[in-house]
Each structure stands twice: as C-alpha cells, then as structure tokens.
Scaffold this motif. Structure first.
Motif, mmCIF file in Angstrom:
data_model
loop_
_atom_site.group_PDB
_atom_site.id
_atom_site.type_symbol
_atom_site.label_atom_id
_atom_site.label_comp_id
_atom_site.label_asym_id
_atom_site.label_seq_id
_atom_site.Cartn_x
_atom_site.Cartn_y
_atom_site.Cartn_z
ATOM 1 N N MET B 166 55.789 16.888 31.999
ATOM 2 C CA MET B 166 55.585 16.499 30.978
ATOM 3 C C MET B 166 55.110 15.130 31.494
ATOM 4 S SD MET B 166 58.184 17.134 28.114
ATOM 5 C CE MET B 166 60.120 16.983 29.889
ATOM 6 N N ARG B 167 54.418 14.796 31.134
ATOM 7 C CA ARG B 167 53.955 13.322 32.052
ATOM 8 C C ARG B 167 52.412 13.111 30.770
ATOM 9 N NH1 ARG B 167 51.575 16.411 35.299
ATOM 10 N NH2 ARG B 167 53.186 15.518 37.185
ATOM 11 N N ASP B 168 52.133 11.658 30.550
ATOM 12 C CA ASP B 168 51.745 10.474 29.237
ATOM 13 C C ASP B 168 50.164 11.482 29.033
ATOM 14 O OD1 ASP B 168 53.276 8.698 29.029
ATOM 15 O OD2 ASP B 168 52.716 7.216 30.044
ATOM 16 N N GLY B 169 49.971 11.076 28.179
ATOM 17 C CA GLY B 169 48.429 12.078 27.668
ATOM 18 C C GLY B 169 48.414 13.457 28.003
ATOM 19 N N VAL B 170 49.579 14.727 28.315
ATOM 20 C CA VAL B 170 49.636 15.135 27.934
ATOM 21 C C VAL B 170 49.791 16.566 26.076
ATOM 22 C CG1 VAL B 170 50.926 17.990 28.762
ATOM 23 C CG2 VAL B 170 51.137 16.254 30.884
ATOM 24 N N ARG B 171 49.840 15.278 26.117
ATOM 25 C CA ARG B 171 50.546 15.956 24.398
ATOM 26 C C ARG B 171 49.146 16.283 23.507
ATOM 27 N NH1 ARG B 171 54.073 15.504 20.482
ATOM 28 N NH2 ARG B 171 55.598 14.960 22.028
ATOM 29 N N GLU B 172 48.119 15.024 24.180
ATOM 30 C CA GLU B 172 46.874 14.845 23.478
ATOM 31 C C GLU B 172 45.873 16.524 23.766
ATOM 32 O OE1 GLU B 172 47.790 12.568 25.058
ATOM 33 O OE2 GLU B 172 48.453 11.928 22.770
ATOM 34 N N LEU B 173 45.896 16.414 25.231
ATOM 35 C CA LEU B 173 45.367 18.112 26.175
ATOM 36 C C LEU B 173 45.848 19.351 25.730
ATOM 37 C CD1 LEU B 173 45.709 16.806 29.345
ATOM 38 C CD2 LEU B 173 43.171 17.051 28.370
ATOM 39 N N LEU B 174 47.160 19.420 24.491
ATOM 40 C CA LEU B 174 47.495 20.848 24.863
ATOM 41 C C LEU B 174 46.902 21.533 23.196
ATOM 42 C CD1 LEU B 174 51.382 20.224 24.615
ATOM 43 C CD2 LEU B 174 50.420 21.726 26.179
ATOM 44 N N PRO B 175 46.536 20.829 22.286
ATOM 45 C CA PRO B 175 45.915 21.767 21.549
ATOM 46 C C PRO B 175 44.206 22.266 21.849
ATOM 47 C CG PRO B 175 46.358 19.611 20.524
ATOM 48 C CD PRO B 175 47.113 19.773 22.085
ATOM 49 N N TYR B 176 44.367 21.985 22.799
ATOM 50 C CA TYR B 176 42.682 22.059 23.515
ATOM 51 C C TYR B 176 43.741 23.821 24.282
ATOM 52 C CZ TYR B 176 40.899 18.374 22.010
ATOM 53 O OH TYR B 176 39.770 17.238 21.141
ATOM 54 N N ALA B 177 44.194 24.030 25.119
ATOM 55 C CA ALA B 177 44.258 24.807 25.380
ATOM 56 C C ALA B 177 44.080 26.647 24.581
ATOM 57 C CB ALA B 177 45.411 25.356 26.452
ATOM 58 N N ASP B 178 43.711 27.380 25.695
ATOM 59 C CA ASP B 178 43.448 28.865 25.379
ATOM 60 C C ASP B 178 44.807 29.555 26.104
ATOM 61 O OD1 ASP B 178 40.773 28.422 23.641
ATOM 62 O OD2 ASP B 178 40.415 28.120 25.394
ATOM 63 N N ILE B 179 45.156 29.574 26.986
ATOM 64 C CA ILE B 179 46.038 29.897 27.932
ATOM 65 C C ILE B 179 46.792 28.747 28.089
ATOM 66 C CG2 ILE B 179 47.187 31.412 29.502
ATOM 67 C CD1 ILE B 179 44.424 32.748 29.644
ATOM 68 N N LEU B 180 48.108 28.933 27.731
ATOM 69 C CA LEU B 180 49.187 27.303 27.938
ATOM 70 C C LEU B 180 50.850 28.018 28.883
ATOM 71 C CD1 LEU B 180 49.946 25.445 28.018
ATOM 72 C CD2 LEU B 180 50.856 25.937 25.605
ATOM 73 N N GLU B 205 53.030 27.564 17.925
ATOM 74 C CA GLU B 205 52.667 27.095 17.236
ATOM 75 C C GLU B 205 51.171 25.775 17.968
ATOM 76 O OE1 GLU B 205 56.144 25.334 15.699
ATOM 77 O OE2 GLU B 205 57.084 27.952 15.079
ATOM 78 N N ILE B 206 51.348 25.218 18.748
ATOM 79 C CA ILE B 206 50.452 24.361 19.186
ATOM 80 C C ILE B 206 49.280 25.205 19.381
ATOM 81 C CG2 ILE B 206 49.289 23.568 21.262
ATOM 82 C CD1 ILE B 206 52.142 22.881 22.215
ATOM 83 N N GLY B 207 48.915 26.552 19.202
ATOM 84 C CA GLY B 207 47.813 27.809 18.643
ATOM 85 C C GLY B 207 47.503 27.902 19.389
ATOM 86 N N ALA B 208 47.810 27.819 20.998
ATOM 87 C CA ALA B 208 46.835 28.686 22.154
ATOM 88 C C ALA B 208 46.641 30.359 21.332
ATOM 89 C CB ALA B 208 47.880 28.025 23.633
ATOM 90 N N LYS B 209 45.596 30.726 22.532
ATOM 91 C CA LYS B 209 45.774 32.413 22.540
ATOM 92 C C LYS B 209 46.809 33.045 22.988
ATOM 93 C CE LYS B 209 40.149 32.441 22.066
ATOM 94 N NZ LYS B 209 39.871 31.092 22.656
ATOM 95 N N VAL B 210 47.114 32.866 23.610
ATOM 96 C CA VAL B 210 48.285 33.028 24.953
ATOM 97 C C VAL B 210 49.266 32.236 25.093
ATOM 98 C CG1 VAL B 210 49.261 34.491 26.934
ATOM 99 C CG2 VAL B 210 46.798 34.461 25.791
ATOM 100 N N THR B 211 50.791 32.055 24.571
ATOM 101 C CA THR B 211 51.820 31.000 25.732
ATOM 102 C C THR B 211 52.819 32.255 26.332
ATOM 103 O OG1 THR B 211 50.973 29.919 23.415
ATOM 104 C CG2 THR B 211 53.442 29.897 24.256
ATOM 105 N N GLY B 212 53.081 31.266 27.045
ATOM 106 C CA GLY B 212 53.907 32.305 28.108
ATOM 107 C C GLY B 212 54.264 30.700 28.699
ATOM 108 N N CYS B 213 55.145 31.884 30.591
ATOM 109 C CA CYS B 213 55.826 30.341 31.091
ATOM 110 C C CYS B 213 56.511 31.369 32.562
ATOM 111 C CB CYS B 213 56.990 29.999 30.421
ATOM 112 S SG CYS B 213 58.477 31.132 30.278
ATOM 113 N N THR B 214 56.050 30.535 33.925
ATOM 114 C CA THR B 214 57.294 31.605 34.490
ATOM 115 C C THR B 214 57.686 30.992 35.529
ATOM 116 O OG1 THR B 214 55.881 29.096 35.934
ATOM 117 C CG2 THR B 214 53.927 31.064 36.088
#
Lengths: 299, 299
Positions: B166-180, B205-214
């Motif tokens: 998490m860092r400054d500016g990441v919040r604005e980028l998240l809605p554009y992710a297709d794979i998050l 809920e941010i809306g990516a086509k795929v949401t996951g974690c490593t």
C-alpha cells in the motif's frame, strides 16, 4: 620504481558500505547513506600513511575485474603507489559488503576473497621494501610477506605488524616484527591467556621492540618490557568504525619514527582513529597530519 | 517505437545479491555466491514476459549513473525494449542489496530509491501502452501509471496489477485493474479483514475481472465472483525466492490471454515461480515457455 617511506603489504578489497536504520532480518530497510571505497587492513593502513604525509606504496593482489580496477584507482587517488601491485588476469578481486547499524555503529560484513591466487615471494618487489622506512603487514599473503620481512630485517626497515587474526603462515612472520600490535582476540587466542597483561607479556617474548594491543573504545595498551602503558580512546560518536584499527597501526608507527615515547605514539594513534570515525567507510574520514595536530592541541 | 505485447510500468533497480551461510550481526561471513542483476517488481515481471516468448517493453525511470546503465543493458540483454524508459541526467538509480540466508532462503534487503524523480504523466509513452495486449503495473510511479491505465482502458488493453504494498496513489489505480492479484499483506491491510477469503471478496468489489492473492509457499487463491479457487505451489528447495511473485503475475496474465480457466492460469504461474527459484537473483532462473510446458507435463 618510486621510493616509498611506507610500504604496506597484505589484503586489499573493494568495500561497499551502507548505513542502515537497523540490520534487516527477513525484511527490507531503506539505506540512509551509501559509499563504495577501497578497503582491507593493510590497504587502509597504507592510505592512512599517505594522508598523514608519508610517501606510500602498496603490494598486494587484485584481479582484472571492475573491483580490481576500482581498488587500484582508489589507491592512486590517495597518492598511494600501485607500481608494485600484482594484477591477476581473468581473476576476481576481494570484495566486502558492510552494513552498518546506525544506532550502534556495529558492522555486519559479507565478504569474498575472490579467486586471485595470493602473493608468491617472486611477486614481491624487494627493491620497494628495501628502500622503505616502514614495512607494514597484516598477516595476509603470508608467503609474500615472509619474503618482504626478511628483506626488511636485512635492510633495517621497521616492520610494523597488525596482528588481527590468527591464520596460516602468521607464526613464521611474528619473529620479524619490530612493532607488534595485536587485536584483543589475537593476543588472547595466540597466547591462551585471558588476562590481557599476561597475554602481552607472552607475546613480548617473541622479541618485538614494542608489543601491544588495541582495545576498541577502551583504547590501547603497550608493554615496554617493564611496565604496561595504557592510553584511552577519544570519546566520539562514531558514524562508522570501519578501519579504525588499520589507521591506528599506521599512526603509531609513524609517530614511533619521531619519538620513542610510547604513550605519545598511542595518543597520536587514538587521535587518528577518532577522526576517521567521522565518516562512512574505512578511508573517507582519515585525517591529514595538520588535522591530527590540531585535534591533539584541543583535546 | 517498437510494438510490444507486454508493457511493464513501475519500479526498476539494480540488485546486488549475495548468498550467505547466515545473516551476520556485528560479525563477518564469507559469501557463498554472488551476482548483480536487474530487479524491481514490474521490471522483473517484464523480463519474465520476454523469457516466456512475448515481445516486451518497460517504462520506468533510471539515473545516468552506473546502476542505471546496468539496468538498461540488463533489459536489452533480455530483449526487453527500453525505448520508452526515462533517463534522468545527473540523478541516481534505485539499488538493492539482498542477503539471502542459505539454510532458509530468507532475504534481508537494504535498498535505496535513488534521487531520480518519479515518472510524470508526460513521461509515459501512451503509444506503447495503446498497442500492448497487457499493461502490467506494480503500484510504483503512480502518477505515470495513472496516465497509462487510463489509456489502456480506452484501448481495451488488459491491465495486470501486482498489488504488493500500500502506498500513495495506489487507490486511484485500483479501479483500472482487469486482473488484480495482491500480496497477502496488501489484501489484509487494504480491506482490514484478517480472513483472506473475506479480504478477497472486499477487494473484488473494486471491479476487476479477476481478483486474487499470492501466498508464497502456500500457492495462490483467486475469487471468480462465485467461488474461491486455490492452487498450491510446487514443492522445490529454493535457492532464492527473489522475484517469485513478480514472475507469477506475468505468467498468470499471459495464460489468461490463452484461457479463461483461472486454475490453469494459477498452475502456470506456480510452475514459472518454482522454476525461477532454481537460481540466485530475480531473473537468472526465469524459464522459457518450453521449460514451463515440460515442467507441467512432468508435475
């Protein structure tokens, strides 16, 4: 070949130093400050000689890699002659990565010797050694060092021995020392005596003119055959203690050429060590003679 | 400008890695093996794309120092286009020193961002982005990344987001992710949910086509809006886990272009990660497509 008053022979490396807020363990930290500079005990001792105003030269081994080129250019930038250095083709040089814990000044070091074979007796410029006033050795490259100390003994060159670590070949070198100043660990380990005064007495039987040891922030102690002379360290908040011992050995020997007052030699060494600590790395902080004299007047 | 199927945008650094018998604390250890190679999350992801057979290019910032030159030459050696990279005159590049504890594979990292200012929107080649199939971002250089993801969205380029920290500016980028695909720490920290399934539901809920974690040695988990799909990691004795996550993200996205079977994407990613671990450094071990396919047939 240029004549040098101070000739160092031993270990030289390329040091990469980072000052850190803490030593990371399975974590990441951001570097506070960073520098790359030449290192190695005898190498840094030789740079100290040049800074303090002596003509100085170094005998040691590097590879022809980037680290080796840097080691040589760092010597040259300090007016240390590298004419007698040996460059091994296709081989790598010694390197050290030093992480310094900012709050305590403690050092974590990862190092590699590289794959350059050590000095052979035939690699050593006896001409350079024979014309020196001081030959300084650190116990590394013992086969080459043995050839050098024999020549020094023959020519009346003062042999200054920084006995830091016990390693193969050191035993044969010890009898040639005129000034033998050991680390605490060496003094205790070599003699098997825990008491430092006892250890120095045993070490003095090897026959050096001066036998002593460095004790970090507790200063130094020498044994003149009769009494023990102690000299404290100057109180400074160190940025980095890398090279503190190396420069002490040089300063002690240089002052010994000027006076046989051992306490005076110790105090001069302590001043050079204290001033060195002002900067990151073994070399950046090494003072000039004028800076040492000014420091000693004020302290 | 060359057209690249995979365009990475984010952090690039020059990594100096040493494998050690232990992490020294106020002590010295001898280096087992050593390498210098390019690093940084998005940068290593982009090299993985090239190794796996895609045409690849990188957008990021370096200084014109030795580290910056090395970062660029390492990209070029991997057939990663550096035409769109920004070189800041008189500035320094990001570097990282990585000490890897040989017995455990755990990493201690000291790093510096350098003093090169981050990407501005005007620094970003929108032409390169617009013609890509995948735009990969790592959350670094957010101002530049925002310009890039907006262009990608407009042009239908798949946005692959490695949400590591998490860092400054990441919040604005998240809605554009297709794979998050987030790290565990990001998923939990961002959502405030300790339970990873809960965290992924919130992230989705941010809306990516795929949401996951490593999840490191525990593999990965993705949420397709209905169910959670888990895929384990292949069991290997890692030499070094540097870059394991970075190459997973690339492999997942590449396979996603070929199949919408998410488990298949995870398994492909896991194979690339496992193969990478064979060698010291983030890049040396990255496999070719043929090596991955062969590995998957046998495992």
């Amino acid at each position: 070949m240029k004549t040098c008053d101070f000739v160092g022979l031993g270990f030289c490396s390329n040091d990469d130093l980072s000052l850190l807020p803490e030593i990371p363990l399975d974590s990441k930290v951001q570097i506070i400050s960073h520098t790359i500079q030449g290192g190695g005990p005898a190498a840094t001792s030789t740079v100290a000689a040049a800074r303090l105003g002596m003509s100085a030269g170094f005998i040691g081994v590097v590879g022809d890699d980037d680290a080796g080129k840097r080691i040589i250019s760092d010597f040259n930038a300090e007016n240390v002659s590298t004419e007698a250095m040996v460059v091994r083709k296709g081989k790598t040089s010694a390197v050290a990565y030093c992480w310094i814990d900012e709050p305590t000044g403690k050092r974590s070091v990862a190092w590699s010797r590289g794959d350059s074979p050590e000095l052979e007796p035939s690699d050593v410029s006896l001409e350079l050694v024979s014309k020196a006033r001081i030959l300084h050795i650190d116990g590394h490259n013992p086969a080459g060092a043995l050839a050098a100390v024999k020549e020094a003994r023959k020519r009346g060159v003062l042999v200054n021995f920084d006995a830091g670590t016990m390693r193969d070949g050191v035993r044969e070198l010890l009898p040639y020392a005129d000034i033998l100043i050991a680390s605490e660990a060496f003094a205790r380990g070599w003699t098997g005596r825990d008491n430092l005064e006892d250890a120095l007495k045993v070490l003095s039987e090897i026959g050096a003119k001066v036998t002593g040891c460095t004790m970090g922030e507790n200063g130094s102690m020498v044994y003149d055959g009769g009494e023990f002379i102690r000299c404290g360290a100057f109180k400074v908040k160190p940025v980095d203690t890398t090279g503190c011992g190396d420069v002490f050995h040089t300063a002690f020997a240089l002052r010994y050429l000027e006076t046989k007052d051992l306490y005076e030699c110790q105090r001069f060494g302590a001043a050079v060590s204290a001033l060195k600590c002002r900067k990151l790395g073994g070399r950046a902080g090494i003072p000039t003679r004028a800076e040492v004299d000014e420091f000693l007047e004020k302290n």
